[in-house]
Design an enzyme around this catalytic site. Structure first.
Site, PDB file in Angstrom:
ATOM      1  N   ASP A  10      59.113  62.202 -15.943  1.00  0.00           N
ATOM      2  CA  ASP A  10      58.076  61.727 -16.859  1.00  0.00           C
ATOM      3  C   ASP A  10      57.113  60.805 -16.130  1.00  0.00           C
ATOM      4  OD1 ASP A  10      59.587  62.912 -18.906  1.00  0.00           O
ATOM      5  OD2 ASP A  10      60.682  61.061 -19.266  1.00  0.00           O
ATOM      6  N   HIS A  46      62.532  59.631 -18.363  1.00  0.00           N
ATOM      7  CA  HIS A  46      63.135  60.504 -17.364  1.00  0.00           C
ATOM      8  C   HIS A  46      62.331  60.343 -16.074  1.00  0.00           C
ATOM      9  CE1 HIS A  46      63.958  62.692 -21.203  1.00  0.00           C
ATOM     10  NE2 HIS A  46      65.117  62.973 -20.637  1.00  0.00           N
TER      11      HIS A  46
END
Length: 442
Positions: free
Chosen positions: A110, A107
């Protein structure tokens, strides 16, 4: 694969994990996953296409609703967001290369921490993907897919693309545009949409038709933008029935396929099936795989398992050989994945606090899938599995049964045949026999 470390080695004392075979007692070696072993005409690495989930492995801190973090990372110490992100990426690529993992998934948040400033978030993502490009080039590790986290931030409490506030939808669009740009820049093979909060808690305050129309419009916009930028990969939808919302619009594989068909998205989208999401929907993983495969929409999978006693998404590493073998039977007969692979969307347990635990978890998962694939191929090649299933439908291979399949019979004709043929004889489904067959090859 050459081990890639930064200025700091984060997993000290752990070298490259290699295949040592069934005689090995080394817990940091593969016993089944020989990436060069050819099964059904392809090396294991090409069938399985393993990926590491960036979020669980390098962001997951062990916290749960009842307690704070238990995992404290050496790469999470810098106060500057980008320096901290680079340290984390050093640790990630050290792990990927020590494990010989060919792919990873992320993501946007992240990779680097986001704030509330769209332009600053884009700047940070641009900078950290510059660094990721260097890491990918040096290691050979590739991006299987990227995605945007459209569920964690407070603005998405009522959804992202389906939010009743257009200003939130605009923020979701900005975030997806940046995540698509990052995926394209890094050569990502696919892009995933998981509608973590695309659903509702109560129909009393929800216009479901409008929200689903908005979601379809949003997906078309994202797809059109990516294609215009030259993206040749596949878009994946990842079904999940609930949690965090009471009811999510991407409930299960059949629901998603119906949605894609209704809103003219079938040409660009396939499914990313997650094990624990399947069970939360009241299905088996095998069921969801078969639904996707039958529609020729099996794109990729998120590998994990749930806990039979818990009714939520526990994201444990997979280890059930019977279930995995049944899954690999479907994947083999479908010809593999359409662009995707096996992403370990799984996390080590809250009380697994040693650096080696992350290695043990992935080794176990990779060995389990490799073993299941080998078993499934043996079942298909060395048993009567296929023939037994074909025999079960033999009555449709000729005569009136074939006429029925070809649309040559009327309802009246079925009635006359029922009278003519009398009560059908019982034919056993032999379920226990099939189950024993799987166990015989395990």
């Amino acid at each position: 694969m050459q081990v890639l470390t930064g200025t700091t080695e984060y997993f000290k004392g752990i070298g490259p994990v290699t295949f040592e075979g069934l005689e090995s007692d080394n817990p940091l070696a593969f016993r089944w996953y020989d990436e060069t072993r050819v099964v059904a005409g392809r090396p294991l690495k090409d069938w399985l296409r393993f990926a590491c989930s960036y979020w669980h492995s390098f962001n997951g801190n062990g916290s749960d609703p009842f307690g704070g973090p238990t995992h404290f990372f050496a790469w999470d110490q810098c106060s500057d967001a980008l320096d901290r992100a680079r340290d984390k990426m050093d640790a990630a690529f050290e792990f990927f290369t020590k494990m010989s993992l060919p792919f990873y998934c992320f993501h946007d948040v992240d990779l680097v921490d986001y704030g509330n400033d769209v332009a600053e978030n884009e700047r940070r993502l641009q900078a950290i993907t510059d660094y990721a490009l260097e890491k990918q080039a040096a290691s050979g590790v590739q991006l299987l897919w990227g995605t945007a986290n459209l569920f964690s931030h407070v603005r998405y409490m009522n959804g992202a693309a389906t939010n009743p506030d257009f200003n939130v939808v605009a923020h979701a669009g900005a975030q997806v545009k940046a995540a698509l740009d990052a995926t394209l820049k890094l050569g990502g093979e696919n892009y995933v949409f998981w509608g973590g909060r695309e659903g509702y808690m109560s129909l009393l305050n929800t216009n479901m038709k409008k929200e689903q129309e908005h979601m379809a419009r949003f997906l078309h916009m994202a797809k059109d933008y990516a294609r215009k930028q030259g993206f040749k990969g596949t878009f994946f939808i990842e079904p999940k029935p609930c949690e965090p919302t009471k009811h999510q619009y991407d409930y299960d594989a059949a629901t998603v396929i119906s949605f894609l068909r209704q809103y003219d998205l079938l040409d660009d989208f396939k499914l990313n099936i997650e094990v624990n999401h399947a069970t939360l929907a009241g299905h088996t993983f095998q069921h969801e795989l078969q639904v996707a495969a039958d529609a020729e929409l099996l794109g990729s999978i998120d590998a994990n398992r749930g806990d039979y006693q818990n009714g939520w998404d526990t994201d444990q590493f997979p280890n059930n050989l019977n279930e995995l073998t049944e899954a690999m039977l479907i994947i083999l007969e479908a010809g593999g994945f359409s662009g995707g692979g096996i992403n370990f969307d799984a996390k080590i347990r809250r009380n697994s606090t040693d650096a080696a635990d992350l290695f043990y978890a992935h080794i176990g998962g990779m060995d389990a899938f490799a073993r299941a694939l080998i078993i499934a191929d043996n079942v298909l090649q060395r048993s009567e599995y296929r023939q037994l299933r074909a025999n079960r439908y033999q009555s449709f291979a000729e005569g009136a049964g074939r006429d029925f399949e070809e649309g040559k019979l009327s309802l009246e004709a079925l009635r006359d045949l029922a009278v003519q043929n009398g009560e059908p004889a019982q034919i056993s489904g032999k379920q226990e026999y099939y189950e024993n067959m799987i166990n015989r090859f395990i």
